[in-house]
Design a protein around this motif. Structure first.
Motif, mmCIF file in Angstrom:
data_model
loop_
_atom_site.group_PDB
_atom_site.id
_atom_site.type_symbol
_atom_site.label_atom_id
_atom_site.label_comp_id
_atom_site.label_asym_id
_atom_site.label_seq_id
_atom_site.Cartn_x
_atom_site.Cartn_y
_atom_site.Cartn_z
ATOM 1 N N THR A 277 -9.863 14.887 40.632
ATOM 2 C CA THR A 277 -10.119 16.047 39.777
ATOM 3 C C THR A 277 -10.539 15.558 38.395
ATOM 4 O OG1 THR A 277 -8.465 17.354 40.964
ATOM 5 C CG2 THR A 277 -9.160 18.155 38.805
ATOM 6 N N GLU B 105 -12.471 19.568 33.500
ATOM 7 C CA GLU B 105 -11.405 19.773 32.517
ATOM 8 C C GLU B 105 -11.925 20.599 31.347
ATOM 9 O OE1 GLU B 105 -8.497 20.443 31.655
ATOM 10 O OE2 GLU B 105 -7.566 18.543 32.295
ATOM 11 N N GLN C 199 -13.182 29.467 40.192
ATOM 12 C CA GLN C 199 -12.088 30.301 39.691
ATOM 13 C C GLN C 199 -11.497 29.719 38.415
ATOM 14 O OE1 GLN C 199 -9.452 30.490 43.068
ATOM 15 N NE2 GLN C 199 -10.682 32.031 44.135
ATOM 16 N N TRP C 200 -11.358 28.411 38.390
ATOM 17 C CA TRP C 200 -10.851 27.745 37.177
ATOM 18 C C TRP C 200 -11.777 28.001 36.003
ATOM 19 C CZ3 TRP C 200 -13.450 23.988 34.407
ATOM 20 C CH2 TRP C 200 -12.716 23.339 33.401
ATOM 21 N N ARG D 201 -10.999 29.850 32.409
ATOM 22 C CA ARG D 201 -11.163 29.179 31.119
ATOM 23 C C ARG D 201 -12.113 29.967 30.210
ATOM 24 N NH1 ARG D 201 -7.964 27.126 33.613
ATOM 25 N NH2 ARG D 201 -6.818 28.664 32.390
ATOM 26 N N LYS E 138 -12.480 26.777 44.181
ATOM 27 C CA LYS E 138 -11.366 26.535 43.257
ATOM 28 C C LYS E 138 -11.869 26.270 41.843
ATOM 29 C CE LYS E 138 -7.292 23.594 42.581
ATOM 30 N NZ LYS E 138 -6.496 22.450 43.136
ATOM 31 N N GLN E 139 -12.921 25.449 41.710
ATOM 32 C CA GLN E 139 -13.446 25.147 40.378
ATOM 33 C C GLN E 139 -14.121 26.378 39.778
ATOM 34 O OE1 GLN E 139 -16.159 21.765 38.044
ATOM 35 N NE2 GLN E 139 -16.240 21.881 40.251
#
Length: 509
Positions: free
Chosen positions: A280, A283, A336-337, A341, A333-334
């Motif tokens: 991962t 960020e 949604q992340w 953010r 998943k990314q």
């Protein structure tokens, strides 16, 4: 601030053979040569901490030249260049498992503060690096550079020499830090070996690139944020699919080795350490109330390329599969992340840092429209979802930055790239390559002629981009080498663009 020239000369001096005052000698250890041949680096700055990196490698191109035994490496962070005021310190036990690399998290630091750092292993002292923590609030302009695509054989890293001499807070690297294969014309230096597929081979490739003194200088001068693209593993791969290694199981073994070598050679936090073929690295970084940086990974999770079968994802005519709503560039998943953010973002400016050109680049041919399937044009609904998220969360000043295309681009990002009168959602800037050969002049002209939202494009120059942010403006400079084949080449600014607060869209300064 210390004089830049004096800092660069001092930081790249050979390692001393006696520990300075303040270091505590540990267990006796000796080296066949200077173990700090790959330099030092810092990265991932927060307001109270930063990651410090080095790797012990007395014989860097021969697996590192270290014995299997663990070695303790001490590190120090100081408020002054003479290390008379130590702000943080610690010891990391390096092991052969991670190529005796160091990923130390220096904590307890003050916001928006310049620090100096160094390492000691046994009697050997590293060069000195300079870093800076993120601001907690923003009372001054924020400056950073972004770069990508540095094929070692095709030119010298003179762009990094120029970058290291500038007044920057940060460097963002957007992928293709190494190249796994040899290609292009008129090589000025050589990889010397073939395509890496094992961990040791990837380690040696990174060591070759990081032995470049100009690259070391840029690492030693500023903290970095970094993500990979494809050539850190294999050309144009998508998730577990590669057009050169057809067996996904075998490819994932290569990806596992490549990801580990990337981690071992970059200033990444321990949380980014790979677990097999997975890591991962996306960020969120906040720099006061001025800037949010969202660092994306658009390789590891993307859907397989559309319209090409098992072949290379190149320019092809359109197909039904390209428009499949389930196709993803970032993975569910990314995505949604990223949406979360963006919802929580507080910066006046939001930088979406990803690997390639996000704007549509459609090329008309006798058989219809052609699209580059290895970029966002191969994933148009994933692009639409990202732009929808920017709109839904009312991002005030979204700026997308990218690399990969070996050319400078400036573009207006829109929901509908056909309707010129539609609203501009975000502004995009793509930096050219540090060294890698660029596209043909005719291809660049065609891109501009057939895609009016592409405001600027130029592919005949190598270099990088700079960004300066204040409360009212984002100013972007396209910085180009006179000649990439000349190790001492000068850098000159090609173009300057300005984005005004609250008014997305490319404007020439």
């Amino acid at each position: 601030m210390i004089p830049r020239r004096r800092f660069l000369v001092g930081s790249l001096m050979s390692a001393a053979l006696a520990a300075p005052a303040g270091f505590v000698r540990g267990a006796p250890v000796s080296f066949s040569a200077d173990p700090f041949t790959l330099g030092v680096a810092s990265g991932c700055p927060r307001w109270d901490r930063v990651i410090l990196w080095t790797r012990l490698a007395p014989r860097p191109l021969d697996g590192g030249g270290m014995r299997d035994a663990a070695v303790d490496v001490e590190w120090q962070v100081a408020e002054d260049e003479e290390f008379s005021r130590i702000a943080s310190r610690g010891v990391v036990r390096t092991t052969a498992e991670l190529a005796h690399s160091v990923h130390a998290e220096a904590t307890g630091l003050r916001p928006d503060r310049v620090y100096w750092y160094r390492f000691r292993a046994g009697p050997a002292l590293s060069p000195v690096g300079r870093t800076r923590t993120a601001p907690a609030v923003s009372a001054r302009p924020f400056r950073f550079a972004f770069a990508s695509c540095q094929q070692y054989e095709q030119g010298y890293f003179a762009a990094y020499r120029d970058m290291a001499a500038r007044d920057l807070d940060l460097v963002v690297h957007l992928g293709d830090y190494i190249y796994e294969k040899s290609w292009g014309s008129y090589h000025v230096r050589q990889h010397g070996v073939g395509i890496p597929t094992t961990l040791e081979e990837f380690r040696n490739r990174y060591a070759l690139y990081k032995s470049d003194h100009d690259l070391q200088a840029a690492h030693a001068a500023f903290p970095w944020l970094s993500v990979w693209d494809d050539h850190e593993v294999m050309d144009d791969y998508a998730n577990d699919r590669s057009y050169t290694v057809r067996d996904p199981g075998q490819f994932l073994k290569i990806r596992s080795a490549a990801y580990q070598a990337y981690y071992e050679h970059m200033p990444l936090p321990p949380s980014a350490r790979p677990r097999g073929a997975d890591a991962t690295i996306y960020e969120h970084y906040r720099f006061g109330d001025m800037l949010d940086v969202l660092l994306l990974d658009d390789r590891q999770y993307r859907s397989a390329s559309a319209c090409v079968g098992s072949g290379r994802p190149t320019w092809v005519t359109d197909c039904v599969g390209r428009m499949d709503e389930t196709r993803t560039m970032l993975g569910e998943k990314q995505e949604q992340w990223l949406d979360a953010r963006l919802r929580d973002g507080r910066g006046r400016w939001t930088i979406v840092a990803q690997q390639t050109l996000m704007a549509q680049d459609k090329r008309e041919g006798d058989d219809g429209a052609h699209f580059w399937m290895d970029g966002w044009d191969g994933y148009p609904n994933a692009r639409r979802r990202l732009l929808d998220s920017l709109v839904a969360h009312r991002q005030r000043n979204p700026i997308v930055i990218g690399g990969d295309r070996h050319a400078f681009f400036a573009a207006d990002l829109k929901h509908d790239f056909v309707r010129l009168d539609g609203p501009t959602i975000a502004t995009e800037f793509v930096g050219t390559s540090i060294t890698s050969d660029g596209p043909s002049e005719s291809g660049v002209r065609k891109a501009l002629a057939e895609n009016p939202h592409l405001v600027y494009a130029r592919g005949d120059k190598r270099g990088y981009a700079t960004v300066e942010l204040d409360a009212r403006h984002c100013t972007v400079g396209f910085e180009a080498l006179d000649e990439v084949k000349d190790a001492r080449s000068d850098v000159r600014r090609l173009m300057t663009f300005v984005v005004e607060d609250g008014a997305p869209g490319v404007k020439a300064a």
